[in-house]
Design a protein around this motif. Structure first.
Motif, PDB file in Angstrom:
ATOM      1  N   ALA A 206      40.300  51.252  64.319  1.00 32.07           N
ATOM      2  CA  ALA A 206      41.446  51.762  65.072  1.00 32.07           C
ATOM      3  C   ALA A 206      42.760  51.466  64.353  1.00 32.07           C
ATOM      4  O   ALA A 206      43.635  52.335  64.238  1.00 32.07           O
ATOM      5  CB  ALA A 206      41.466  51.144  66.471  1.00 32.07           C
ATOM      6  N   GLY A 207      42.893  50.255  63.845  1.00 37.41           N
ATOM      7  CA  GLY A 207      44.117  49.898  63.137  1.00 37.41           C
ATOM      8  C   GLY A 207      44.273  50.647  61.831  1.00 37.41           C
ATOM      9  O   GLY A 207      45.377  51.078  61.480  1.00 37.41           O
TER      10      GLY A 207
ATOM     11  N   SER B 171      40.765  56.480  68.613  1.00 39.17           N
ATOM     12  CA  SER B 171      39.755  55.913  67.715  1.00 39.17           C
ATOM     13  C   SER B 171      39.308  54.528  68.197  1.00 39.17           C
ATOM     14  O   SER B 171      38.132  54.184  68.081  1.00 39.17           O
ATOM     15  CB  SER B 171      40.273  55.851  66.289  1.00 39.17           C
ATOM     16  N   GLY B 172      40.220  53.744  68.764  1.00 35.97           N
ATOM     17  CA  GLY B 172      39.829  52.452  69.331  1.00 35.97           C
ATOM     18  C   GLY B 172      38.876  52.609  70.500  1.00 35.97           C
ATOM     19  O   GLY B 172      37.920  51.844  70.637  1.00 35.97           O
TER      20      GLY B 172
ATOM     21  N   TYR C 185      41.397  49.753  71.781  1.00 38.20           N
ATOM     22  CA  TYR C 185      42.491  50.571  72.293  1.00 38.20           C
ATOM     23  C   TYR C 185      43.845  49.901  72.057  1.00 38.20           C
ATOM     24  O   TYR C 185      44.786  50.535  71.580  1.00 38.20           O
ATOM     25  CB  TYR C 185      42.272  50.848  73.786  1.00 38.20           C
TER      26      TYR C 185
ATOM     27  N   GLY D 296      49.627  51.880  65.868  1.00 45.90           N
ATOM     28  CA  GLY D 296      50.280  53.177  65.928  1.00 45.90           C
ATOM     29  C   GLY D 296      51.775  53.066  66.142  1.00 45.90           C
ATOM     30  O   GLY D 296      52.557  53.890  65.653  1.00 45.90           O
TER      31      GLY D 296
ATOM     32  N   GLY E  38      45.343  56.217  67.011  1.00 53.15           N
ATOM     33  CA  GLY E  38      44.859  54.838  67.075  1.00 53.15           C
ATOM     34  C   GLY E  38      44.166  54.517  68.387  1.00 53.15           C
ATOM     35  O   GLY E  38      43.109  53.884  68.396  1.00 53.15           O
TER      36      GLY E  38
ATOM     37  N   GLY F 215      44.698  49.863  68.294  1.00 54.06           N
ATOM     38  CA  GLY F 215      45.149  51.184  67.854  1.00 54.06           C
ATOM     39  C   GLY F 215      46.537  51.503  68.349  1.00 54.06           C
ATOM     40  O   GLY F 215      47.365  52.083  67.641  1.00 54.06           O
TER      41      GLY F 215
ATOM     42  N   ALA G  87      45.232  54.381  62.596  1.00 54.15           N
ATOM     43  CA  ALA G  87      46.617  54.465  63.085  1.00 54.15           C
ATOM     44  C   ALA G  87      47.606  54.169  61.967  1.00 54.15           C
ATOM     45  O   ALA G  87      48.636  54.850  61.846  1.00 54.15           O
ATOM     46  CB  ALA G  87      46.820  53.501  64.249  1.00 54.15           C
TER      47      ALA G  87
END
Length: 138
Positions: free
Chosen positions: A43-44, A76-77, A93, A100, A73, A96, A47
């Motif tokens: 996620a990171g 995807s998280g 979450y 983001g 982000g 991300g 983003a």
């Protein structure tokens, strides 16, 4: 800024998709600690890459770049975290979301820095590879 940096979007999303498919087949074998770390990396990374590339392409659209990278982000998280459990989903979450928010700021600070952008892409792709190899060893 050269326009060819748009190529980083499909590279990032394709590598994240390959990582997702790889993890989907192994999700029952991965513990929640490793799953949480993999989710935060995915996620990171997505983003961060999205925000930096977008702000370098459109430098005067800071709000749009931030919203776009937060959405990428967060989604995807949620997707990666949903592979494991609810706590991992929430952690992915939030990671991300935070990456983001910060990614366009980093991209604006390093504006016109093509070497910085290439280094970030190498960092993101290598983190996806490390995540896949750590999941493979479990």
């Amino acid at each position: 800024m050269p326009e060819w940096i748009v190529i980083f979007y499909p590279i990032n999303f394709l590598s994240a998709y390959v990582l997702y498919i790889f993890l989907y087949n192994r999700r029952k074998q991965i513990g929640f600690h490793l799953g949480m770390n993999i989710t935060m990396v995915a996620a990171g990374g997505l983003a961060l890459g999205t925000g930096i590339v977008f702000i370098n392409l459109y430098p005067f659209y800071f709000l749009e770049a931030t919203l776009f990278s937060v959405i990428i982000g967060g989604v995807s998280g949620i997707l990666f975290g949903n592979l494991f459990d609810y706590q991992t989903l929430l952690s992915g979450y939030i990671t991300g979301l935070m990456m983001g928010i910060m990614a366009p700021m980093v991209g604006a600070a390093a504006y016109e820095g093509i070497m910085f952008l290439i280094m970030i892409e190498i960092f993101i792709l290598s983190s996806f590879c490390i995540s896949a190899s750590s999941a493979y060893k479990t």
